[in-house]
Write an enzyme that holds these catalytic residues in place. Structure first.
Site, PDB file in Angstrom:
ATOM      1  N   HIS A 175      50.196  -7.865 -69.477  1.00 34.38           N
ATOM      2  CA  HIS A 175      50.552  -8.683 -68.320  1.00 34.38           C
ATOM      3  C   HIS A 175      51.991  -9.148 -68.519  1.00 34.38           C
ATOM      4  CE1 HIS A 175      46.023  -9.655 -67.747  1.00 34.38           C
ATOM      5  NE2 HIS A 175      46.372  -8.559 -67.091  1.00 34.38           N
TER       6      HIS A 175
ATOM      7  N   GLU B  49      53.226 -12.878 -69.022  1.00 35.41           N
ATOM      8  CA  GLU B  49      52.673 -13.658 -70.131  1.00 35.41           C
ATOM      9  C   GLU B  49      53.519 -13.422 -71.371  1.00 35.41           C
ATOM     10  OE1 GLU B  49      48.603 -12.462 -70.241  1.00 35.41           O
ATOM     11  OE2 GLU B  49      48.159 -13.320 -68.275  1.00 35.41           O
TER      12      GLU B  49
ATOM     13  N   HIS C 123      47.793 -12.388 -75.052  1.00 34.67           N
ATOM     14  CA  HIS C 123      47.932 -12.753 -73.637  1.00 34.67           C
ATOM     15  C   HIS C 123      48.410 -14.199 -73.515  1.00 34.67           C
ATOM     16  CE1 HIS C 123      45.715  -9.433 -71.396  1.00 34.67           C
ATOM     17  NE2 HIS C 123      45.576  -9.098 -72.671  1.00 34.67           N
TER      18      HIS C 123
ATOM     19  N   GLU D  59      44.308 -15.550 -76.172  1.00 31.24           N
ATOM     20  CA  GLU D  59      44.873 -16.278 -75.044  1.00 31.24           C
ATOM     21  C   GLU D  59      45.684 -17.459 -75.566  1.00 31.24           C
ATOM     22  OE1 GLU D  59      44.734 -15.491 -71.951  1.00 31.24           O
ATOM     23  OE2 GLU D  59      43.090 -14.051 -71.746  1.00 31.24           O
TER      24      GLU D  59
END
Length: 799
Positions: free
Chosen positions: A424, A427, A520, A592
């Site tokens: 992504h 990110e 991420h 994350e």
């Protein structure tokens, strides 16, 4: 009629393609200054050049007319500004004497050094070995031909604030500006229309759009004009429009991900012509997520060029009167949300940048990898390769990091660890964690050396370079979220993840992959946490949770185990962690990292800095050593703690449902999926499916695969299999003969070869329940001397 003449004409109109390519390549970079006419037998090449429009090249950056459907036919390299003095002397010598290159090359495989001498070795296969030559040219980023790109190289310094940057504390009196738009305001910056949903990527080139780069910002009327000048046509920038609605108030519209009509969360833009000690207000009007960390105190990032140049101050959290709220306008399709904040610039006539998070561009990555490739020590155990080319023709890099093995047995015994980031593009958290990991694993630390001794690290530091370059938040140039398409069969449309999956598949055929982790960023939760996959094998129940729990103990002020989740949802079946898990990597995770900060320990209510994220890369390595330590004390302690935590969660769940249950009995038979909540937090959790122009292509590929499977021959058997089959056939014949002769009794025993067990690991020892030592294991325990029996090292998690 005239065969000799026909042969000569063919030679004039059809030159050697290799020599023709080399001529333009060398001339373009200044190594060849003469005209073709000054060389012997050059008339044929002049004729071809005049009649072939693709050779209309100029020598300045960004002015090549090389728009091509296939981005791999040509590429442009940027030579670094700091070449060695010997290289400069060689360039000048060639420029003065153009006939130095007039003699044809005798071989295209023998290597030539920069002084024209032949080295007695063959050229390495293309895109297989080291990508960067020792001289260090970088491939300039390739942009879609619709994108305008300014000819400026931006660079931001790294800086750690001396004091913690606390969350913004709302007062309740924050203003909610009413969105008025360009009807009541003045457009001061607007890009041309960009590709949205319905269009799709066709071609790319270095420098983006052809022709003169226009000025989208307003022209200042004089020194007293205090209008801000906006710009975002640089790497990772994505501002679409700015409207001045008051003297010091601006409404900003972000550009959606290219070839889509959504995904607006990341922002990165520049402002100039600032005024000191004046309160400005910025309001971004087209964000799409209904929830954001800006509602719980997250601040935007600001960078002052004057502060960076004079005081060595980099990105810092700034802003007051911060509010995140729903837009009062409605286009009838999807609701928009606004982010508003006020700011006071530190200097007059300054150049400042604003960003959603610390930017990390494709060029930043290339410069870092170039330094590694040119490091005489690191390049010995870090091999840089080209995994593939992206849709636009940008290089997707693959790093293989391991120390040379002393014996083939030791090399075969090494397990693998696969790490990746930036699937992504918005990110950028993942890139900073990856940089921290690379800084440590490439260092001379004893722990780093030990990790390189016992593991083979496969690292893809930027999976989606196209999206990073153009400033997308989530998608590639296919207009789709790559982290929903890891099962794709469309190699040409999703090359980055297709090649990553196949690389891991080949790696699994060679050795066990102990851990896979994709880095991420998260826009709704604070702290750092992992998403994993639930193991259905009761023999190794809860083992997938050991690594996250260990990491939380090693980083208690940043990592939250309570935020971790191990549920595999149907909408996440195409993600990297689930696909790799189904391929056989049982420790498969998505890491994350918040865009905000920490709510834990000493860092409570403070924003994460670049150094915080880089430190997490180190702690991943540190936890990996704990996870694989032959002393299983910590591993067994974590298992016992996990069982107790799970009992508490189950008891809590049943209390909420108003039911009673005997937890001492069959508590472990309860499905964990019934306990854990959803991991859904993105606005693209559900895949958008393939773009329309790819649907027919996917059907065609599926049909070819079905035909191939029908035609596929049965694979050849090994000698052992043939022998077993031969013995079985003999026994069947004997059995048939005996059945045909009922007066005789069978006098043989059928012995079937047992299936070879693949479980080579040992059973976990009984629970020892020691205390978790914060001193870590002694350095001597991690020393290389203790690893002399390395081939017998066991990983006590999975077979």
């Amino acid at each position: 009629m005239f065969p000799a003449l026909e042969t000569e004409l063919k030679q004039e109109t059809c030159p050697d393609p290799y020599e023709d390519f080399m001529y333009h390549h060398l001339q373009y970079y200044g190594y060849f200054k003469a005209q073709r006419g000054s060389l012997p037998n050059s008339a044929s090449h002049q004729h071809v050049r005049k009649n072939n429009p693709r050779y209309g090249l100029s020598g300045s950056f960004g002015e090549r007319e090389d728009v091509i459907p296939d981005p791999l036919q040509k590429e442009k390299l940027l030579w670094p500004t700091c070449l060695s003095s010997a290289a400069h002397r060689q360039i000048e010598a060639v420029s003065r004497d153009p006939l130095m290159l007039s003699s044809p090359l005798k071989s295209r495989q023998l290597l030539h050094d920069e002084f024209g001498e032949v080295n007695p070795c063959l050229r390495e296969p293309r895109d297989l070995f080291t990508f960067f030559p020792s001289s260090g040219p970088l491939q300039a980023p390739r942009w879609p031909i619709e994108c305008e790109v300014i000819k400026e190289n931006l660079h931001h310094i790294e800086w750690v604030p001396p004091q913690p940057e606390y969350f913004y504390q709302p007062t309740g009196n924050e203003k909610l500006p009413e969105i008025v738009g360009e009807e009541k305001g003045t457009v001061v910056y607007q890009l041309d229309s960009v590709p949205t949903e319905g269009s799709y990527f066709t071609s790319s080139r270095v420098g983006g759009k052809r022709g003169i780069i226009r000025e989208p910002a307003v022209t200042l009327q004089g020194p007293e004009d205090n209008t801000l000048l906006f710009e975002s046509r640089f790497e990772s920038g994505n501002l679409q429009k700015a409207v001045r609605v008051d003297t010091y108030e601006y409404e900003l519209t972000l550009r959606t991900d290219l070839y889509t009509n959504k995904h607006t969360q990341w922002f990165y833009f520049r402002v100039q012509n600032t005024r000191k000690d004046t309160t400005y207000r910025f309001t971004i009007v087209n964000l799409l997520k209904p929830k954001s960390l800006y509602t719980v105190g997250m601040k935007p990032l600001m960078y002052s060029q004057l502060d960076a140049n004079t005081h060595n101050i980099g990105w810092r959290r700034e802003g007051n009167e911060i509010r995140y709220y729903k837009n009062n306008t409605d286009d009838g399709q999807q609701p928009f949300y606004c982010l508003t904040w006020t700011i006071q610039f530190p200097h007059d006539q300054d150049t400042c940048f604003f960003a959603h998070f610390y930017p990390y561009t494709y060029t930043d990555l290339q410069c870092y990898l170039l330094s590694v490739a040119n490091n005489p020590v690191q390049s010995q155990f870090c091999k840089l390769r080209t995994l593939c080319r992206s849709l636009a023709g940008n290089t997707v890099y693959l790093l293989t990091i391991t120390n040379p093995s002393r014996t083939p047995r030791e090399a075969a015994a090494k397990k693998a660890v696969v790490l990746s980031a930036r699937v992504h593009p918005g990110e950028s958290n993942g890139s900073w964690i990856m940089k921290g990991f690379l800084d440590f694993i490439l260092s001379n630390s004893p722990d780093a050396q030990l990790l390189r001794d016992i593991f083979v690290f496969k690292v893809v530091p930027m999976l989606n370079p196209d999206g990073v370059i153009v400033g997308n938040y989530r998608c590639s140039l296919a207009g789709r979220d790559l982290n929903r398409h890891y099962k794709t069969i469309l190699k040409e449309s999703f090359p980055c993840i297709w090649h990553t999956r196949n690389m891991v598949k080949r790696l699994l055929e060679e050795r066990e992959v102990l851990l896979y982790c994709d880095f991420h960023g998260h826009s709704r939760k604070n702290n750092i946490f992992l998403y994993g996959c639930k193991n259905n094998d009761r023999k190794y129940w809860l083992h997938e949770r050991v690594f996250p729990l260990m990491l939380s103990k090693n980083v208690p002020d940043k990592f939250s185990f309570q935020s971790c989740n191990f549920k595999v949802q149907k909408c996440k079946e195409g993600t990297g962690r689930v696909v790799m898990w189904r391929m056989g990597i049982l420790n498969s995770y998505t890491m994350e990292s918040t865009f905000g900060g920490s709510t834990l320990g000493n860092k409570r209510d403070t924003h994460f800095t670049i150094e915080d994220l880089k430190s997490l890369g180190y702690h991943v390595c540190d936890t990996l050593l704990d996870f694989c330590d032959p002393d299983r004390t910590k591993f067994m302690q974590c298992l016992a703690e996990l069982k107790e935590l799970l009992k508490q969660e189950i008891h809590k769940k049943f209390n909420e449902l108003g039911q009673d249950m005997d937890l001492e009995g069959n508590w472990s038979d309860i499905s964990l999926s019934d306990i854990e909540s959803s991991t859904s937090g993105s606005d693209s959790s559900l895949s958008d499916g393939l773009p329309v122009h790819l649907l027919s292509m996917a059907d065609e590929v599926n049909q070819k695969k079905k035909i191939y499977k029908k035609k596929k021959k049965k694979p050849l058997q090994t000698r052992k299999q043939r022998n077993e089959q031969y013995q079985k056939n003999n026994l069947m014949r004997e059995l048939k003969l005996i059945e045909d002769t009922p007066t005789q009794k069978p006098r043989f025993t059928v012995s079937c070869c047992p299936k070879r067990s693949t479980n080579s690991s040992q059973e976990p020892a009984p629970d020892m329940k020691p205390l978790w030592s914060r001193n870590r294991y002694p350095a001597t325990k991690r020393g290389r001397a203790t690893m002399m029996v390395y081939p017998s090292l066991h990983i006590y998690t999975y077979p």
